[in-house]
Design an enzyme around this catalytic site. Structure first.
Site, PDB file in Angstrom:
ATOM      1  N   ASP A 187      -4.976  -4.564  -7.470  1.00  0.00           N
ATOM      2  CA  ASP A 187      -6.031  -4.079  -7.155  1.00  0.00           C
ATOM      3  C   ASP A 187      -7.567  -3.763  -7.530  1.00  0.00           C
ATOM      4  O   ASP A 187      -8.526  -5.172  -7.771  1.00  0.00           O
ATOM      5  CB  ASP A 187      -6.170  -2.307  -6.168  1.00  0.00           C
ATOM      6  CG  ASP A 187      -6.293  -2.862  -5.573  1.00  0.00           C
ATOM      7  OD1 ASP A 187      -6.240  -4.433  -4.188  1.00  0.00           O
ATOM      8  OD2 ASP A 187      -6.292  -1.956  -4.291  1.00  0.00           O
ATOM      9  N   GLN A 189      -4.687   2.023  -1.000  1.00  0.00           N
ATOM     10  CA  GLN A 189      -5.168   1.310  -0.170  1.00  0.00           C
ATOM     11  C   GLN A 189      -6.510   2.986   0.001  1.00  0.00           C
ATOM     12  O   GLN A 189      -5.731   3.651  -0.169  1.00  0.00           O
ATOM     13  CB  GLN A 189      -4.420   2.075   1.983  1.00  0.00           C
ATOM     14  CG  GLN A 189      -6.179   0.785   2.627  1.00  0.00           C
ATOM     15  CD  GLN A 189      -6.645  -0.068   2.212  1.00  0.00           C
ATOM     16  OE1 GLN A 189      -6.170  -1.197   1.908  1.00  0.00           O
ATOM     17  NE2 GLN A 189      -8.606  -0.221   1.824  1.00  0.00           N
ATOM     18  N   LYS A 224      -4.280  -7.388   5.202  1.00  0.00           N
ATOM     19  CA  LYS A 224      -3.149  -7.337   4.116  1.00  0.00           C
ATOM     20  C   LYS A 224      -1.870  -7.347   4.301  1.00  0.00           C
ATOM     21  O   LYS A 224      -1.021  -8.618   3.483  1.00  0.00           O
ATOM     22  CB  LYS A 224      -3.030  -6.554   3.279  1.00  0.00           C
ATOM     23  CG  LYS A 224      -4.869  -5.755   2.495  1.00  0.00           C
ATOM     24  CD  LYS A 224      -5.087  -4.895   2.106  1.00  0.00           C
ATOM     25  CE  LYS A 224      -6.352  -4.702   1.755  1.00  0.00           C
ATOM     26  NZ  LYS A 224      -6.555  -3.577   1.129  1.00  0.00           N
TER      27      LYS A 224
END
Ligand code: NDP
Length: 278
Positions: free
Chosen positions: A119, A96, A52
């Site tokens: 997200d 994460q 990422k």
């Protein structure tokens, strides 16, 4: 002859488009910065975080990294997220997952400001997605829609079978496919006569996390198969949820693992970061 849907190539096209957008935004003084938080040292998470960050660098989004220890407590993480929520120089916040077991993932997701929820996991983002309002879409299912569209696969009117009902893949996939006018069936571990259902699919999307579970006998001749699974075998080799070599000749198009859905997830994250600054 079946077609291999090349997620690596398509995600590269998207990242190149986004890179241009970022430079246009930069000229008007708008800069994007993503805060990436990792708690603990899960090796898979470390790889995802690295990928990422690399994508951010490519597209021109600044990424600010917070690597917390496995022992970090819930309060510390909540405090960090609240600080980031308040900062004007951070447009997106990504935590994460999975978090260490002692942490409450739901509370952490709810702490992220919905305006920075790149997200797309916050209940506000999920609600907007379900009723079709603009907002952050969860990256993996949004990436699958983009993959299908850019590969010329028509979705409207098709019978899509989604295998798996997790909050991050299966359930949002159902809603995004409905918005594209598909007829959708969702199957899971309690589904009876699974094969009879998967064999009705014009588009079969498999997200169960079981290496090579789906073989040719689950697939209708000419179906499009999207393999979301990421599993590692005993030699640490990546395997999808679909037995690719056996299944592929029966399909009209199929995604490989690696190089299918995975890179699209990251491209959609970049897209969400840019939406966050708009
Ligand atoms: P979860 O473990 O959260 O969910 C798995 C789902 O599959 C559940 O709904 C479960 O049913 C169902 N399932 C499990 N076994 C069977 C079975 N034998 N028959 C039918 N259904 C079954 O997984 P995720 O959704 O988070 O991830 C799925 C896979 O996708 C994993 O391999 C993961 O690594 C990968 N992944 C890949 C991403 C990418 O970017 N490519 C992103 C996210 C995930 P039930 O609900 O009844 O338990």
């Amino acid at each position: 002859m079946y077609k291999i849907i090349d997620g690596k190539k398509i995600s590269q096209e998207i990242k190149d488009e986004l890179k241009k957008e970022v430079s246009v935004l930069a000229k008007s003084g708008k800069k994007a910065a993503l805060a990436v938080i990792q708690a603990g040292d899960n090796p898979a998470s470390s790889t995802y975080v690295r990928n990422k960050q690399r994508a951010c660098e490519y597209v021109g989004i600044e990424s600010v990294s917070y690597h917390l220890s496995e022992e970090t407590n819930q309060e510390e993480l909540v405090r960090l997220i609240k600080d980031l929520n308040a900062r004007d120089d951070i447009q997106g916040i990504l935590v994460q997952l999975p978090l260490p077991e002692h942490m409450d993932e739901d509370e952490i997701i709810r702490t992220i400001s919905p305006e920075k929820d790149v997200d797309g996991f916050h209940p506000v983002s999920v609600g907007k997605m379900v009723i079709g309002q603009p907002g952050f879409l969860p990256c993996t299912p949004a990436g699958i829609i983009e993959l299908l569209k850019r590969s010329g696969v028509e979705i409207a009117g098709k019978h899509c079978v989604v295998l798996g009902r997790s909050n991050i893949v299966g359930k949002p996939m159902l809603h995004l496919l409905l918005q594209e006018d598909a007829t959708v069936t969702v199957a899971h571990s309690k589904t009876k006569n699974l094969k009879e259902i998967t064999k009705q699919a014009d588009i079969l999307i498999v997200a169960i996390g079981k290496a090579e579970f789906i073989d040719a006998s689950y697939i209708k001749e000419g179906a499009v198969v999207i393999d979301v699974g990421i599993n590692r075998d005993e030699n640490n080799k990546l395997k999808g949820d679909v037995k690719f070599d056996e299944a592929a000749p029966k399909t009209s198009a199929i995604t490989p693992v690696p190089g299918g859905v995975g890179p699209m997830t990251i491209a959609m994250l970049m897209r969400n970061c840019i939406s966050a600054i708009r």
